[in-house]
Design a protein around this motif. Structure first.
Motif, PDB file in Angstrom:
ATOM      1  N   ASN A 168      18.762 -20.048 -63.536  1.00 20.60           N
ATOM      2  CA  ASN A 168      18.289 -18.390 -65.007  1.00 20.60           C
ATOM      3  C   ASN A 168      19.222 -18.455 -65.269  1.00 20.60           C
ATOM      4  O   ASN A 168      20.056 -16.957 -65.629  1.00 20.60           O
ATOM      5  CB  ASN A 168      17.644 -17.310 -63.268  1.00 20.60           C
ATOM      6  CG  ASN A 168      16.352 -17.355 -63.020  1.00 20.60           C
ATOM      7  OD1 ASN A 168      15.317 -18.814 -62.930  1.00 20.60           O
ATOM      8  ND2 ASN A 168      16.167 -17.079 -61.247  1.00 20.60           N
ATOM      9  N   LEU A 225      12.805 -16.195 -70.090  1.00 19.31           N
ATOM     10  CA  LEU A 225      12.953 -16.120 -68.924  1.00 19.31           C
ATOM     11  C   LEU A 225      12.894 -14.523 -68.672  1.00 19.31           C
ATOM     12  O   LEU A 225      13.954 -13.537 -69.120  1.00 19.31           O
ATOM     13  CB  LEU A 225      14.501 -16.704 -69.015  1.00 19.31           C
ATOM     14  CG  LEU A 225      14.163 -17.063 -67.320  1.00 19.31           C
ATOM     15  CD1 LEU A 225      14.014 -17.977 -67.011  1.00 19.31           C
ATOM     16  CD2 LEU A 225      16.414 -17.481 -67.671  1.00 19.31           C
ATOM     17  N   LYS A 268      11.869 -25.195 -65.118  1.00 16.96           N
ATOM     18  CA  LYS A 268      13.455 -25.378 -65.939  1.00 16.96           C
ATOM     19  C   LYS A 268      14.357 -25.988 -64.845  1.00 16.96           C
ATOM     20  O   LYS A 268      13.330 -27.363 -64.219  1.00 16.96           O
ATOM     21  CB  LYS A 268      14.612 -23.693 -65.122  1.00 16.96           C
ATOM     22  CG  LYS A 268      13.565 -22.653 -65.459  1.00 16.96           C
ATOM     23  CD  LYS A 268      14.300 -21.191 -64.659  1.00 16.96           C
ATOM     24  CE  LYS A 268      13.352 -21.398 -63.304  1.00 16.96           C
ATOM     25  NZ  LYS A 268      14.066 -20.137 -62.976  1.00 16.96           N
ATOM     26  N   VAL A 293      18.088 -23.621 -70.460  1.00 11.80           N
ATOM     27  CA  VAL A 293      18.067 -23.027 -69.535  1.00 11.80           C
ATOM     28  C   VAL A 293      18.386 -23.914 -68.495  1.00 11.80           C
ATOM     29  O   VAL A 293      17.666 -25.225 -68.507  1.00 11.80           O
ATOM     30  CB  VAL A 293      16.334 -22.226 -69.917  1.00 11.80           C
ATOM     31  CG1 VAL A 293      16.026 -21.237 -68.294  1.00 11.80           C
ATOM     32  CG2 VAL A 293      16.471 -20.905 -70.579  1.00 11.80           C
ATOM     33  N   CYS A 347      23.138 -14.373 -67.859  1.00 14.81           N
ATOM     34  CA  CYS A 347      22.323 -14.364 -66.925  1.00 14.81           C
ATOM     35  C   CYS A 347      21.083 -14.102 -66.491  1.00 14.81           C
ATOM     36  O   CYS A 347      21.822 -12.274 -66.822  1.00 14.81           O
ATOM     37  CB  CYS A 347      23.337 -14.207 -65.139  1.00 14.81           C
ATOM     38  SG  CYS A 347      24.699 -15.452 -65.177  1.00 14.81           S
ATOM     39  N   LEU A 348      19.999 -13.904 -65.902  1.00 13.31           N
ATOM     40  CA  LEU A 348      19.139 -13.245 -65.829  1.00 13.31           C
ATOM     41  C   LEU A 348      19.188 -11.542 -64.873  1.00 13.31           C
ATOM     42  O   LEU A 348      19.081 -10.971 -65.643  1.00 13.31           O
ATOM     43  CB  LEU A 348      17.914 -13.883 -65.145  1.00 13.31           C
ATOM     44  CG  LEU A 348      16.388 -12.895 -65.047  1.00 13.31           C
ATOM     45  CD1 LEU A 348      16.243 -12.858 -66.330  1.00 13.31           C
ATOM     46  CD2 LEU A 348      15.304 -13.901 -64.344  1.00 13.31           C
ATOM     47  N   GLY A 404      11.897 -15.337 -63.225  1.00 11.06           N
ATOM     48  CA  GLY A 404      13.137 -16.607 -62.958  1.00 11.06           C
ATOM     49  C   GLY A 404      11.760 -17.686 -63.501  1.00 11.06           C
ATOM     50  O   GLY A 404      11.842 -18.807 -63.607  1.00 11.06           O
TER      51      GLY A 404
END
Length: 168
Positions: free
Chosen positions: A9, A95, A115, A5, A158-159, A99
């Motif tokens: 994010n 996650l 992170k 990670v 991707c978040l 974030g």
């Protein structure tokens, strides 16, 4: 397995699955978007799958409780996952949509962590590469080069991407 990670994010994972000294799959999906949370798990595959099922059930129940607060006292939450292996058969990273990164170990020792971070047998290689300035994809490539249990392709999520989308 190596799962990474990054500070921006993103979550990366290799796709190689091994069982002891044997390769059993070159296309294992080790990370996924579950209700807007990026979830990755490494270790005993059956424990990883059970954790993902538990987490998805938990998120579904939490969404129901938020949608119907007047009925929240009647909602039954899923039992915490028990891997049956004394608690050390897997690690997972979640996650959340804001974030925040949470680590789950075995039978749910959980803690928040900064992170970038990495888990799995190649996690130390990836984390050291990121400490030296590598991006997440490069860090995963380093881990795949050095760790015999990491390999295959690189999967990226991707978040802020919609569920079902994945990076190249």
């Amino acid at each position: 397995t190596t799962i990474v990670v990054t500070e921006d994010n993103k979550m990366y994972a290799d796709t190689l699955a091994t069982l002891g000294d044997f390769i059993i799959d070159y296309n294992a999906v080790k990370i996924e978007n579950i209700h807007g949370h990026l979830v990755g798990a490494a270790g005993r595959w059956s424990s990883c799958l059970a954790f993902r099922e538990w987490f998805e059930s938990l998120q579904t129940v939490c969404q129901a409780a938020a949608a119907f607060p007047e009925a929240a006292h009647n909602i039954v939450y899923p039992e915490p996952h028990n891997d049956g292996e004394g608690g050390d058969s897997f690690q997972a990273m979640v996650l959340d949509p804001e974030g925040n990164l949470t680590i789950f170990e075995g039978n749910f020792a959980t803690y928040a962590i900064d992170k970038p971070y990495a888990i799995g047998s190649g996690g130390v290689y990836a984390l050291c590469a990121m400490d030296a300035g590598a991006d997440g994809c490069t860090a995963l490539q380093v881990a795949m080069k050095r760790d015999v249990n990491s390999g295959g392709d690189i999967m990226e999520l991707c978040l802020n991407e919609e569920e079902g989308e994945e990076g190249e």
